[in-house]
Scaffold this active site. Structure first.
Site, PDB file in Angstrom:
ATOM      1  N   TYR A  40       7.260  52.996  44.273  1.00 12.97           N
ATOM      2  CA  TYR A  40       8.770  52.121  44.189  1.00 12.97           C
ATOM      3  C   TYR A  40       8.577  51.071  44.966  1.00 12.97           C
ATOM      4  O   TYR A  40       7.619  50.748  45.360  1.00 12.97           O
ATOM      5  CB  TYR A  40       9.808  53.196  44.323  1.00 12.97           C
ATOM      6  CG  TYR A  40      10.112  54.395  43.604  1.00 12.97           C
ATOM      7  CD1 TYR A  40      10.231  54.200  42.124  1.00 12.97           C
ATOM      8  CD2 TYR A  40       9.725  55.485  43.797  1.00 12.97           C
ATOM      9  CE1 TYR A  40      10.114  55.189  41.181  1.00 12.97           C
ATOM     10  CE2 TYR A  40       9.717  56.831  42.877  1.00 12.97           C
ATOM     11  CZ  TYR A  40       9.797  56.368  41.586  1.00 12.97           C
ATOM     12  OH  TYR A  40       9.941  57.338  40.703  1.00 12.97           O
ATOM     13  N   ARG A  60       9.124  57.351  53.939  1.00 13.27           N
ATOM     14  CA  ARG A  60       8.351  58.317  53.390  1.00 13.27           C
ATOM     15  C   ARG A  60       7.239  57.173  52.877  1.00 13.27           C
ATOM     16  O   ARG A  60       7.459  56.065  52.187  1.00 13.27           O
ATOM     17  CB  ARG A  60       9.090  58.631  51.996  1.00 13.27           C
ATOM     18  CG  ARG A  60       7.958  59.458  51.193  1.00 13.27           C
ATOM     19  CD  ARG A  60       8.585  60.494  50.343  1.00 13.27           C
ATOM     20  NE  ARG A  60       8.701  61.783  50.938  1.00 13.27           N
ATOM     21  CZ  ARG A  60       8.672  63.004  50.208  1.00 13.27           C
ATOM     22  NH1 ARG A  60       8.925  62.985  48.944  1.00 13.27           N
ATOM     23  NH2 ARG A  60       8.894  64.037  50.931  1.00 13.27           N
TER      24      ARG A  60
HETATM   25  C1  FMN Z   1      11.927  67.272  40.129  1.00 17.67           C
HETATM   26  C2  FMN Z   1      11.397  66.344  41.468  1.00 17.67           C
HETATM   27  C3  FMN Z   1      12.004  64.992  41.741  1.00 17.67           C
HETATM   28  C4  FMN Z   1      11.495  64.370  42.856  1.00 17.67           C
HETATM   29  N1  FMN Z   1      12.102  63.452  43.093  1.00 17.67           N
HETATM   30  C5  FMN Z   1      11.893  62.688  44.166  1.00 17.67           C
HETATM   31  C6  FMN Z   1      12.779  61.746  44.879  1.00 17.67           C
HETATM   32  O1  FMN Z   1      13.901  61.504  44.557  1.00 17.67           O
HETATM   33  N2  FMN Z   1      12.076  61.087  46.103  1.00 17.67           N
HETATM   34  C7  FMN Z   1      10.910  61.464  46.289  1.00 17.67           C
HETATM   35  O2  FMN Z   1      10.453  60.753  47.404  1.00 17.67           O
HETATM   36  N3  FMN Z   1       9.895  62.305  46.080  1.00 17.67           N
HETATM   37  C8  FMN Z   1      10.542  62.861  45.065  1.00 17.67           C
HETATM   38  N4  FMN Z   1       9.847  63.869  44.336  1.00 17.67           N
HETATM   39  C9  FMN Z   1       8.620  64.432  44.998  1.00 17.67           C
HETATM   40  C10 FMN Z   1       8.970  65.646  45.963  1.00 17.67           C
HETATM   41  O3  FMN Z   1       9.806  65.236  46.957  1.00 17.67           O
HETATM   42  C11 FMN Z   1       7.652  66.220  46.590  1.00 17.67           C
HETATM   43  O4  FMN Z   1       7.073  64.970  47.590  1.00 17.67           O
HETATM   44  C12 FMN Z   1       6.724  66.619  46.084  1.00 17.67           C
HETATM   45  O5  FMN Z   1       7.167  67.416  44.861  1.00 17.67           O
HETATM   46  C13 FMN Z   1       5.679  67.203  46.402  1.00 17.67           C
HETATM   47  O6  FMN Z   1       6.205  68.738  47.184  1.00 17.67           O
HETATM   48  P1  FMN Z   1       6.228  70.070  46.836  1.00 17.67           P
HETATM   49  O7  FMN Z   1       4.314  70.461  46.556  1.00 17.67           O
HETATM   50  O8  FMN Z   1       6.543  70.689  48.029  1.00 17.67           O
HETATM   51  O9  FMN Z   1       6.832  70.140  45.695  1.00 17.67           O
HETATM   52  C14 FMN Z   1      10.228  64.948  43.407  1.00 17.67           C
HETATM   53  C15 FMN Z   1       9.766  65.868  42.925  1.00 17.67           C
HETATM   54  C16 FMN Z   1      10.045  66.730  41.902  1.00 17.67           C
HETATM   55  C17 FMN Z   1       9.522  68.165  41.692  1.00 17.67           C
END
Ligand code: FMN
Length: 367
Positions: free
Chosen positions: A184, A232
């Site tokens: 972003y 982040r």
């Molecule tokens: C449905 C969905 C929406 C996400 N939206 C964001 C977001 O708004 N901002 C962000 O920094 N990361 C976003 N991510 C990434 C997650 O915050 C996270 O970094 C990523 O899923 C990896 O972590 P995990 O393996 O625990 O899921 C999103 C991920 C998913 C699955």
């Protein structure tokens, strides 16, 4: 006085905020707003994870302006109406003993997307408007070519980030995270892949970091001193010529000077074609590097799914905070299972209303 034996269920103090444990819900876009306004969905969705016992609940990436949205369903914070819509969300999270946090963002060249379950195609420019970026380079072939922002526009964007942060605090959030990852706008400035500017905002790492640093300083100045600021960061671009972990550590050290309290370590998503080495907890090594090379705390996100794994990351000194995304979508009560797995007696992850769900041998539960 607590008798915690695990680090995962130890409190974490950052500025004037104390997290009851080191489990944070990662920001995750829900694409469920109209005009950027929070709905009952946000109360129930975020509130469930607070009932589930996560110490910090981070609301999804929230646009600083309508054109800063990824798409039409994004949450926003560009008016007082947005503040009012978010107040019941933060009140509910706080009532459960969790700390409400929010991620503020501008999508830059990755804006203008439909809601993912409707279509993955870009919204036509005539409908969404023109995108902005550090340089006139599309995210990928077939996507809109953005316009390179002027220095005056950068000044305006900094003000928008600061106002959004101020509104976030007014809405009851007690941590503000600035989104400088996942391709972003702020990440677009940091990465040499998307930033080809020849003015004071492009070129060296210091120049590419200038806009994100100015945003951080403006946000820091616009909110009370006791409120922590997280950033982040994408710890690497996973592409030739992109950000390396060493670059990210240098950026983190600069951000520490600007008053950032915690780097939320993630990676990727600046451009297609990445080759990512995925493995459980794959950002922990980068978080370790940041902890060693910059004077601030770190959080780590990415494929952390087990209590013992989370505890080991903390015991190794790789991070201060465990940030969990998809696992918490699948399992809102994960912290409770983690407390059982770590045999925590004092995890305090069961709300008083559910106290009788814990069976006591020989005791009836009828009332
Ligand atoms: C449905 C969905 C929406 C996400 N939206 C964001 C977001 O708004 N901002 C962000 O920094 N990361 C976003 N991510 C990434 C997650 O915050 C996270 O970094 C990523 O899923 C990896 O972590 P995990 O393996 O625990 O899921 C999103 C991920 C998913 C699955």
């Amino acid at each position: 006085m607590t008798n915690n034996t695990s680090l995962l269920f130890s409190p974490l103090r950052i500025r004037g905020v104390e997290l009851p444990n080191r489990i944070a819900m990662s920001p995750m876009s829900m694409y469920s707003c109209k005009d950027g306004l929070a709905t009952e969905w946000h109360i129930v969705h975020l509130g469930s994870r607070a009932i589930g016992g996560a110490g910090l609940i981070m609301a999804e990436c929230t646009a600083i302006s309508p054109d800063g949205r990824i798409g039409p369903g994004d949450l926003g914070l560009w008016s007082d109406a947005h503040v009012e819509a978010l107040k019941p969300v933060t009140a509910f999270i706080s009532e459960q003993g969790s700390v409400p946090a929010i991620q503020i963002s501008h999508a830059g060249r990755k804006g203008g997307r439909y809601i993912p379950w409707i279509s993955r195609a870009p919204i036509p420019e005539a409908e969404w408007g023109h995108l902005i970026a550090p340089s006139a380079l599309a995210f990928e072939e077939g996507w809109q070519v953005p316009r390179a922002v002027s220095e005056d526009e950068i000044t305006q964007l900094i003000k928008l980030f600061a106002s959004a942060a101020e509104r976030a605090v007014e809405a009851g959030f007690r941590v503000v995270e600035i989104h400088a990852a996942h391709g972003y706008l702020l990440h677009q400035f940091l990465s040499p892949i998307s930033n080809k500017r020849s003015d004071g905002y492009g070129g060296s790492l210091e120049a590419r970091a200038r806009f994100p640093r100015e945003v951080v300083r403006a946000v820091r100045a616009s909110i009370p001193q006791n409120i922590p600021v997280f950033v982040r960061l994408s710890m690497r671009d996973w592409l030739d010529g992109g950000i390396s972990p060493e670059d990210a550590v240098r950026t983190a050290a600069l951000l520490a000077k600007d008053g950032v309290d915690l780097i939320d370590c993630s990676s990727g998503a600046i451009a297609p074609g990445e080759s990512i080495n995925l493995s459980p907890g794959y950002h922990a090594a980068y978080s370790s590097l940041v902890r060693a090379g910059a004077d601030l705390k770190t959080g780590v996100v990415g494929l952390i799914t087990e209590a013992e794994q989370a505890e080991a990351i903390l015991q190794d000194g790789a991070a201060d905070l465990i940030i969990i995304g998809r696992k918490l979508l699948r399992e809102p009560y994960w912290p409770r299972r983690a407390a059982d797995a770590l045999r925590e007696q004092n995890a305090n992850v069961i709300p008083v209303q559910y106290a009788r769900s814990v069976s006591v041998p020989g005791k009836l539960t009828q009332w």
